[in-house]
Design a protein around this motif. Structure first.
Motif, mmCIF file in Angstrom:
data_model
loop_
_atom_site.group_PDB
_atom_site.id
_atom_site.type_symbol
_atom_site.label_atom_id
_atom_site.label_comp_id
_atom_site.label_asym_id
_atom_site.label_seq_id
_atom_site.Cartn_x
_atom_site.Cartn_y
_atom_site.Cartn_z
ATOM 1 N N PHE A 114 0.836 -1.215 0.000
ATOM 2 C CA PHE A 114 0.000 0.000 0.000
ATOM 3 C C PHE A 114 0.869 1.262 0.000
ATOM 4 C CE2 PHE A 114 -2.042 3.334 2.585
ATOM 5 C CZ PHE A 114 -3.167 3.570 1.817
ATOM 6 N N LEU A 115 1.815 1.319 0.929
ATOM 7 C CA LEU A 115 2.658 2.510 1.029
ATOM 8 C C LEU A 115 3.532 2.655 -0.208
ATOM 9 C CD1 LEU A 115 3.491 2.058 4.796
ATOM 10 C CD2 LEU A 115 2.101 3.898 3.827
ATOM 11 N N GLY A 116 3.998 1.522 -0.739
ATOM 12 C CA GLY A 116 4.767 1.562 -1.983
ATOM 13 C C GLY A 116 3.941 2.133 -3.128
ATOM 14 N N GLY A 117 2.670 1.762 -3.173
ATOM 15 C CA GLY A 117 1.783 2.282 -4.224
ATOM 16 C C GLY A 117 1.604 3.787 -4.129
ATOM 17 N N LEU A 118 1.463 4.286 -2.914
ATOM 18 C CA LEU A 118 1.311 5.738 -2.724
ATOM 19 C C LEU A 118 2.576 6.471 -3.189
ATOM 20 C CD1 LEU A 118 -0.370 5.984 0.812
ATOM 21 C CD2 LEU A 118 -1.447 6.456 -1.387
ATOM 22 N N VAL A 119 3.726 5.999 -2.722
ATOM 23 C CA VAL A 119 4.972 6.699 -3.052
ATOM 24 C C VAL A 119 5.213 6.668 -4.559
ATOM 25 C CG1 VAL A 119 7.468 6.738 -2.737
ATOM 26 C CG2 VAL A 119 5.982 6.217 -0.796
ATOM 27 N N GLN A 120 5.025 5.506 -5.157
ATOM 28 C CA GLN A 120 5.250 5.406 -6.608
ATOM 29 C C GLN A 120 4.360 6.371 -7.377
ATOM 30 O OE1 GLN A 120 5.040 1.222 -7.965
ATOM 31 N NE2 GLN A 120 5.504 0.740 -5.842
ATOM 32 N N ALA A 121 3.166 6.645 -6.848
ATOM 33 C CA ALA A 121 2.227 7.539 -7.524
ATOM 34 C C ALA A 121 2.565 9.013 -7.290
ATOM 35 C CB ALA A 121 0.806 7.245 -7.055
ATOM 36 N N GLY A 122 3.555 9.284 -6.438
ATOM 37 C CA GLY A 122 3.891 10.672 -6.127
ATOM 38 C C GLY A 122 3.024 11.265 -5.044
ATOM 39 N N LEU A 140 0.376 -0.324 9.972
ATOM 40 C CA LEU A 140 0.352 0.727 8.946
ATOM 41 C C LEU A 140 1.085 1.974 9.435
ATOM 42 C CD1 LEU A 140 -0.751 1.866 6.210
ATOM 43 C CD2 LEU A 140 -2.599 2.845 7.588
ATOM 44 N N PHE A 141 0.761 2.413 10.660
ATOM 45 C CA PHE A 141 1.434 3.605 11.198
ATOM 46 C C PHE A 141 2.945 3.383 11.312
ATOM 47 C CE2 PHE A 141 -2.719 5.152 13.154
ATOM 48 C CZ PHE A 141 -2.726 6.374 12.490
ATOM 49 N N GLU A 142 3.318 2.200 11.788
ATOM 50 C CA GLU A 142 4.754 1.907 11.934
ATOM 51 C C GLU A 142 5.472 2.011 10.594
ATOM 52 O OE1 GLU A 142 4.977 -1.996 13.609
ATOM 53 O OE2 GLU A 142 4.398 -1.348 15.627
ATOM 54 N N GLN A 143 4.899 1.376 9.597
ATOM 55 C CA GLN A 143 5.562 1.368 8.286
ATOM 56 C C GLN A 143 5.524 2.745 7.616
ATOM 57 O OE1 GLN A 143 4.901 -1.778 5.542
ATOM 58 N NE2 GLN A 143 4.791 -3.366 7.095
ATOM 59 N N ALA A 144 4.429 3.473 7.798
ATOM 60 C CA ALA A 144 4.341 4.814 7.212
ATOM 61 C C ALA A 144 5.428 5.716 7.795
ATOM 62 C CB ALA A 144 2.954 5.410 7.451
ATOM 63 N N ALA A 145 5.700 5.536 9.088
ATOM 64 C CA ALA A 145 6.741 6.345 9.732
ATOM 65 C C ALA A 145 8.110 6.021 9.147
ATOM 66 C CB ALA A 145 6.728 6.101 11.233
ATOM 67 N N VAL A 147 8.669 4.782 6.050
ATOM 68 C CA VAL A 147 8.686 5.261 4.664
ATOM 69 C C VAL A 147 8.800 6.787 4.631
ATOM 70 C CG1 VAL A 147 7.305 5.442 2.543
ATOM 71 C CG2 VAL A 147 7.434 3.269 3.775
ATOM 72 N N GLY A 148 8.115 7.460 5.554
ATOM 73 C CA GLY A 148 8.224 8.911 5.641
ATOM 74 C C GLY A 148 7.024 9.684 5.121
ATOM 75 N N LEU A 149 5.947 8.986 4.798
ATOM 76 C CA LEU A 149 4.756 9.673 4.275
ATOM 77 C C LEU A 149 3.996 10.400 5.389
ATOM 78 C CD1 LEU A 149 3.383 6.948 1.867
ATOM 79 C CD2 LEU A 149 4.324 9.156 1.218
ATOM 80 N N ASP A 421 9.462 16.679 3.153
ATOM 81 C CA ASP A 421 10.366 17.487 3.989
ATOM 82 C C ASP A 421 11.784 17.517 3.401
ATOM 83 O OD1 ASP A 421 8.502 18.312 5.851
ATOM 84 O OD2 ASP A 421 8.934 16.684 7.260
ATOM 85 N N GLY A 422 11.879 17.522 2.085
ATOM 86 C CA GLY A 422 13.182 17.584 1.431
ATOM 87 C C GLY A 422 13.950 16.282 1.409
ATOM 88 N N GLU A 423 13.375 15.232 2.018
ATOM 89 C CA GLU A 423 14.043 13.926 2.035
ATOM 90 C C GLU A 423 13.486 13.060 0.915
ATOM 91 O OE1 GLU A 423 13.316 12.137 5.833
ATOM 92 O OE2 GLU A 423 13.981 13.927 6.932
ATOM 93 N N ALA A 424 14.391 12.446 0.158
ATOM 94 C CA ALA A 424 13.956 11.590 -0.945
ATOM 95 C C ALA A 424 13.374 10.293 -0.399
ATOM 96 C CB ALA A 424 15.135 11.294 -1.861
ATOM 97 N N LEU A 425 12.211 9.894 -0.925
ATOM 98 C CA LEU A 425 11.622 8.605 -0.582
ATOM 99 C C LEU A 425 11.972 7.622 -1.698
ATOM 100 C CD1 LEU A 425 8.006 9.605 0.534
ATOM 101 C CD2 LEU A 425 10.137 9.729 1.826
ATOM 102 N N ARG A 426 12.046 6.366 -1.338
ATOM 103 C CA ARG A 426 12.268 5.348 -2.369
ATOM 104 C C ARG A 426 11.020 5.236 -3.230
ATOM 105 N NH1 ARG A 426 13.617 -0.293 -0.495
ATOM 106 N NH2 ARG A 426 13.287 -0.652 -2.704
ATOM 107 N N THR A 427 11.191 5.278 -4.549
ATOM 108 C CA THR A 427 10.018 5.281 -5.420
ATOM 109 C C THR A 427 9.783 3.945 -6.104
ATOM 110 O OG1 THR A 427 11.362 6.075 -7.244
ATOM 111 C CG2 THR A 427 10.181 7.716 -5.950
ATOM 112 N N THR A 428 10.790 3.102 -6.164
ATOM 113 C CA THR A 428 10.611 1.870 -6.931
ATOM 114 C C THR A 428 10.277 0.710 -6.016
ATOM 115 O OG1 THR A 428 12.993 1.557 -6.809
ATOM 116 C CG2 THR A 428 12.113 2.503 -8.834
ATOM 117 N N ALA A 429 9.344 -0.112 -6.460
ATOM 118 C CA ALA A 429 9.009 -1.318 -5.719
ATOM 119 C C ALA A 429 10.182 -2.286 -5.814
ATOM 120 C CB ALA A 429 7.762 -1.960 -6.293
#
Ligand SMILES: [Zn+2]
Length: 446
Positions: A114-122, A140-145, A147-149, A421-429
């Motif tokens: 789920f979180l990967g799908g959000l990030v990949q979509a921008g 979900l909260f743990e993983q979102a933290a 990932v950084g979303l 917040d200026g930090e790059a998130l991983r975009t690729t699954a």
């Protein structure tokens, strides 16, 4: 500090009140501690800051991070259940999958997808419909933290009509919700949202428990569904003995500026007036509405009534995470409404997918556009050379035309970078190894 370089498109002022698209070719955006400190022509900003690291994002466009105001965490694997109206789709597609999240290990793998799908979509900010199980929401909260979303989410609660393994009680809903909110509301980028699934599946006592939780967790959010399907609406009115669907939330003190309700495809004029008076927002989810045949969203009536509207993907009734596709579908729906529709231009679509969402979530002073003082939440849309979007962008007549092509042709595959917040998130699954090609089950395997 970091100096980002590229072509920037955003909508700091509301196009629905006449503002234009803001565009700046070869801009320099200076970011420190996640905040945009300076913005201007790259050469000028560079001259002032010759020693800062430059992140070169030339080619394509830099957009504000997208804001999804309605998306279901447990429904990633339910995307694509076409051919059914809402209540049948819930029973056959969504709810069996949601029940599997009672297993925290299963929930953890779905959360990653789920979180990967959000990030990949921008998507950098989302109001997320959680699961019916507290451990799954915790995951979900743990993983979102990690990932950084920016995620606002909560335990989904129901105490009738749905299958038994998804039901709770008012006391348990309150206790589990409070425990989750105490851990996650205001922790990092996370916030809590009180989330009754919809009035159809929530008795009055459960809505009272939701009201208590909303009152006891200061600053938390409220989200649910409303007026999605005509059969659903009639059933709600009969169950509660009310004139309108919205009364079920209003009568329990659940409406305010912290409320975001999904759909509202079939509102009465009175409901629109009440939503506007309460300052509540509507999450418009056009691919979901189209896929389930729910109806054509009356955007013009919302706007003339003064109801704030943003976009949601509504995965998994919606057909994917990309808010570019939702923007295009929103445009289609208004076209299909003819004289009842509100013709949308590219600047409106970008606004609905960014600044309008930020405002709906009370984050309009922090994200939603790329003005000085805002957080640097952004995506870099950079199609591969030779793709149709690449060709279209290189031949665009100007910024508005380029943005139209982004919404017409852009996909998650064109998102080359995402920052919060200026930090790059991983975009690729994570890519499967070559020996493990994508597989689907044939009918005899099911
Ligand atoms: Zn939904």
């Amino acid at each position: 500090m970091t100096l980002f370089r590229g072509t920037v498109l955003d909508t700091p002022d509301d196009p629905f009140t006449g503002a234009s698209l803001r565009s700046e070719a070869d801009a320099g955006l200076l970011v420190r501690n996640g905040v945009l400190l300076e913005r201007g022509p790259f050469a000028q900003v560079r001259q002032q800051h010759p020693d800062e690291d430059v992140v070169d994002l030339t080619g394509g466009a830099i957009l504000p991070g997208l804001v999804d105001t309605h998306v279901h965490f447990p429904q990633v694997r339910a995307i694509g259940g076409l051919g059914m109206p809402l209540l049948e789709w819930l029973e056959r597609c969504a709810l069996p999958e949601e029940a599997r999240l009672s297993d925290p290990t299963y929930a953890a793998s779905v959360a990653a997808e789920f979180l990967g799908g959000l990030v990949q979509a921008g998507t950098t900010t989302a109001l997320v419909f959680g699961a019916h199980f507290a451990p799954a929401v915790e995951v979900l909260f743990e993983q979102a933290a990690v990932v950084g979303l920016r995620v606002t989410s909560g335990l989904v609660v129901s105490d009738r009509i749905l299958r038994d393994d998804l039901l709770t009680t008012p006391d348990r809903a309150y206790d589990e919700g409070l425990a989750l909110a105490q851990r996650w509301h205001g922790t990092g980028r996370s916030r809590y949202a009180v989330t009754p699934r919809f009035s159809l599946s929530c008795g009055k006592d459960l809505l009272v428990a939701c009201e208590s939780l909303l009152r006891d967790v200061p600053g938390c959010w409220f989200t649910s569904h409303i007026n999605e399907n005509v059969r659903e609406i009639e059933a709600v009115r009969q169950l509660f003995g009310v004139d309108t669907y919205l009364d079920t939330y209003e009568n329990h003190g659940l409406l305010g500026s912290h409320s975001v309700l999904a759909h509202n495809v079939h509102p009465s004029d009175g409901e629109l007036a009440l939503l506007a008076a309460r300052g509540a927002s509507i999450a418009h989810c056009p691919t979901s509405n189209s896929a389930l045949g729910s109806g054509l969203f009356p955007l013009r009536r919302h706007m003339t009534s003064g109801v704030h509207v943003a976009l949601g993907s509504d995965v998994g009734a919606g057909t994917g995470f990309s808010l570019l596709k939702e923007g295009l579908q929103a445009y289609f729906v208004q076209q299909m409404l003819g004289e009842w529709g509100l013709p949308l231009e590219p600047r409106h679509l970008l606004h609905l997918a960014t600044a309008a969402g930020a405002r709906a979530l009370g984050l309009g002073d922090q994200v939603g556009d790329l003005s000085v003082g805002k957080r640097f939440d952004a995506l870099w849309l950079r199609p591969r050379t030779g793709t149709t979007l690449d060709v279209a962008l290189r031949h665009a007549a100007g910024p508005d035309d380029a943005l139209a092509k982004v919404f017409a042709l852009g996909t998650s595959g064109d998102v080359a970078g995402v920052w919060v917040d200026g930090e790059a998130l991983r975009t690729t699954a994570t890519s499967p190894p070559p020996s493990d090609p994508p597989q689907f089950r044939h009918r005899q395997d099911i």
